[in-house]
Design a protein around this motif. Structure first.
Motif, PDB file in Angstrom:
ATOM      1  N   UNK A 158      -3.473  -1.705  11.186  1.00 34.40           N
ATOM      2  CA  UNK A 158      -3.172  -1.692   9.901  1.00 34.40           C
ATOM      3  C   UNK A 158      -4.571  -2.119   9.176  1.00 34.40           C
ATOM      4  N   UNK A 159      -5.057  -3.205   9.189  1.00 36.26           N
ATOM      5  CA  UNK A 159      -6.484  -4.003   9.105  1.00 36.26           C
ATOM      6  C   UNK A 159      -7.251  -2.833   9.689  1.00 36.26           C
ATOM      7  N   UNK A 191       5.092  -6.599  14.647  1.00 38.97           N
ATOM      8  CA  UNK A 191       4.785  -6.209  13.459  1.00 38.97           C
ATOM      9  C   UNK A 191       3.069  -7.528  13.083  1.00 38.97           C
ATOM     10  N   UNK A 192       3.173  -7.988  13.510  1.00 37.01           N
ATOM     11  CA  UNK A 192       1.864  -8.953  14.379  1.00 37.01           C
ATOM     12  C   UNK A 192       0.610  -7.426  14.521  1.00 37.01           C
ATOM     13  N   UNK A 193       1.088  -6.756  15.772  1.00 39.04           N
ATOM     14  CA  UNK A 193       0.683  -5.690  16.093  1.00 39.04           C
ATOM     15  C   UNK A 193       0.050  -4.444  15.081  1.00 39.04           C
ATOM     16  N   UNK A 194       1.719  -3.856  14.507  1.00 42.80           N
ATOM     17  CA  UNK A 194       1.065  -3.079  13.223  1.00 42.80           C
ATOM     18  C   UNK A 194       0.234  -3.088  11.973  1.00 42.80           C
ATOM     19  N   UNK A 195       0.634  -4.686  12.177  1.00 36.83           N
ATOM     20  CA  UNK A 195      -0.652  -5.137  10.837  1.00 36.83           C
ATOM     21  C   UNK A 195      -1.868  -6.128  10.748  1.00 36.83           C
ATOM     22  N   UNK A 212      -4.667 -11.136   4.711  1.00 33.98           N
ATOM     23  CA  UNK A 212      -3.575 -11.933   4.710  1.00 33.98           C
ATOM     24  C   UNK A 212      -2.386 -11.847   5.197  1.00 33.98           C
ATOM     25  N   UNK A 213      -2.665 -10.480   4.999  1.00 34.34           N
ATOM     26  CA  UNK A 213      -1.021 -10.385   5.997  1.00 34.34           C
ATOM     27  C   UNK A 213      -1.414  -9.921   7.565  1.00 34.34           C
ATOM     28  N   UNK A 214      -1.903  -9.839   7.852  1.00 40.97           N
ATOM     29  CA  UNK A 214      -2.786 -10.250   9.625  1.00 40.97           C
ATOM     30  C   UNK A 214      -2.273 -11.553  10.083  1.00 40.97           C
ATOM     31  N   UNK A 215      -2.934 -12.573   8.817  1.00 45.21           N
ATOM     32  CA  UNK A 215      -2.801 -14.582   8.827  1.00 45.21           C
ATOM     33  C   UNK A 215      -1.131 -14.803   9.239  1.00 45.21           C
TER      34      UNK A 215
END
Length: 361
Positions: A105-106, A98-102, A114-117
Motif C-alpha cells: 500500500x505504501x 500484514x507487513x507485506x500488505x502495508x 508509519x503504518x509500515x514501521x
C-alpha cells in the motif's frame, strides 16, 4: 651329608625345577584398599520440568548407551510452552502478511510509512518472542529437531507435554528414585548412572612408606597393580593420582587415590583389593616362584640340583616377596637349578635325618 637328598626315579618324576635367572623388577610397596565409583564417571539424571512419570524403559543394574531413552515425563508446563510456540508461529505468519500488505500500500502511495514501521515492529517482536520460546524449550531438554517439529506443526508428543529423558553417558543404572506414575518436581532426581569402565581405588599406605609414595607421586609416574578376592588370578593396572592431606590417626595410614581401568566390567565398587606400587627404576633381580621356598626353624631355604640323583639344601635370604614370586637376596648363584614343585618331599627326608632316622644317600 645332612641337607643332601638322594632321590629315586619315582621321586624324580614328582619334582619340577627351574633355572635361577635374572628378571627385570622394580622395588614395590604393598597396600590394601577398596574400590569406589569414580565421581567423574557418575551422573544423576533429574527432571527439568514438573510432571508425571509416564513410562520407564530401564531398571536398576541395566546397561545403557549414551543417548538412550530412559523415561518419559508428561508435563502440563511443557505442553503449555509447546502450544505457546505454535501460537507465536501463527501470529508471526499473520504479522508477516500484514507487513507485506502495508508495504504494498505504501508503494502505491495509499498507505502511510508509519503504518509500515508499526507492522515491521510487530513482526520483529513476534520473531523475538519465538526465539525466547525456543530457548525455553531447549532449557527443558528438547532437541533442535523436536523444536523444529513443533514450529512446523508436527511433534505431537512434545505438544502433549511428553518429554523424553535421555542418558547423558554410557554406563549402568545404580539407583532409581521414582516409579511409573510418580509426581515429580523440577530438578528432582530420577535415576543415577555410572560408567564402571573406570573406577577409583582407595589404597591405605603405611606410615613407613608415606615419604617414598609422596615423592614418587610428585614425579607423576607412580603406578602398580591390584587384585581382588573375587578374581585372584587377574592383575589390573592402576595409576596413583592423589593423596590425602593428612593421615588417619587410628590406623596411621595415608589414603591415596588410584585410577583403575575396568574395561571388562568385572570389578565392582566395594570390592576389597590388595596391590603393589612400583617404585624407582627397573633393575635385574634373581627371582623364583614362591612355591620353591621352604622354612625350617625360622630359616628360609630351597633345594638345588647337584646331579641327576642328588639335591642339596641351600639356605637363602629373601630381598622381597611379591605375591607368588620371591626375589632372592643371597645363598644361591644365578644358573642354579632349583626345585619349584615337590620340594616338600625333599624337606621330609631332611627332617627324618634330623630326628635320627637317617638321611637318604
Amino acid at each position: 651329608e645332612l641337607g643332601a637328598v638322594k632321590i629315586t626315579d619315582q621321586m624324580k618324576a614328582m619334582l619340577k625345577t627351574q633355572i635361577l635367572s635374572q628378571s627385570t623388577r622394580r622395588d614395590e610397596i604393598a597396600f590394601r584398599g577398596e574400590l569406589e565409583y569414580d565421581n567423574q564417571q557418575f551422573r544423576t539424571v533429574a527432571s527439568i520440568v514438573p510432571g508425571i512419570i509416564a513410562s520407564m524403559t530401564v531398571r536398576k543394574g541395566d546397561s545403557v548407551e549414551q543417548g538412550q531413552i530412559l523415561a518419559v515425563i508428561e508435563s502440563a508446563e511443557l505442553s503449555h510452552l509447546a502450544l505457546e510456540l505454535r501460537k507465536l508461529v501463527a501470529e508471526l505468519e499473520l504479522a508477516q502478511k500484514k507487513l507485506a500488505r502495508e508495504e504494498l500500500l505504501h508503494e502505491k502511495k495509499v498507505g502511510a510509512m508509519q503504518t509500515v514501521q508499526e507492522a515491521r515492529a510487530s513482526r520483529d517482536l513476534k520473531a523475538l518472542e519465538i526465539k525466547c520460546s525456543k530457548e525455553q524449550l531447549t532449557m527443558f531438554g528438547l532437541s533442535g529437531k523436536e523444536i523444529a517439529a513443533i514450529t512446523a506443526g508436527r511433534g505431537e508428543a512434545s505438544q502433549k507435554g511428553q518429554l523424553r529423558i535421555i542418558s547423558p553417558i554410557q554406563g549402568r543404572i545404580v539407583n532409581v528414585h521414582v516409579n511409573i506414575g510418580s509426581a515429580i518436581s523440577e530438578q528432582q532426581a530420577i535415576l543415577d548412572i555410572v560408567n564402571i569402565k573406570q573406577l577409583r581405588a582407595v589404597g591405605q599406605i603405611s606410615e613407613s612408606d608415606i615419604a617414598t609414595v609422596i615423592t614418587e607421586l610428585k614425579k607423576g609416574n607412580l603406578s602398580g597393580f591390584i587384585k581382588t578376592q573375587a578374581f585372584p588370578d587377574m592383575l589390573y593396572p592402576v595409576k596413583a593420582v592423589s593423596a590425602d592431606a593428612g593421615i588417619k590417626p587410628t590406623t596411621r595410614t595415608l589414603e591415596i587415590q588410584l585410577e583403575v581401568k575396568n574395561s571388562d566390567e568385572l570389578l565392582r565398587p566395594g570390592m576389597f583389593i590388595e596391590g603393589t606400587l612400583q617404585i624407582g627404576k627397573s633393575q635385574q633381580r634373581p627371582v623364583l616362584p614362591a612355591s620353591a621356598l621352604l622354612e625350617d626353624e625360622g630359616n628360609s631355604f630351597v633345594f638345588v640340583k647337584h646331579n641327576d640323583s642328588m639335591y642339596i639344601r641351600r639356605d637363602i635370604t629373601l630381598e622381597s616377596r611379591h605375591g607368588d614370586t620371591i626375589v632372592v637376596g643371597s645363598g644361591i648363584d644365578e644358573g642354579a637349578e632349583v626345585v619349584i614343585e615337590g620340594a616338600f618331599l625333599l624337606k621330609s627326608d631332611i627332617l627324618r635325618g634330623k630326628m635320627g632316622a637317617g638321611c637318604a644317600h
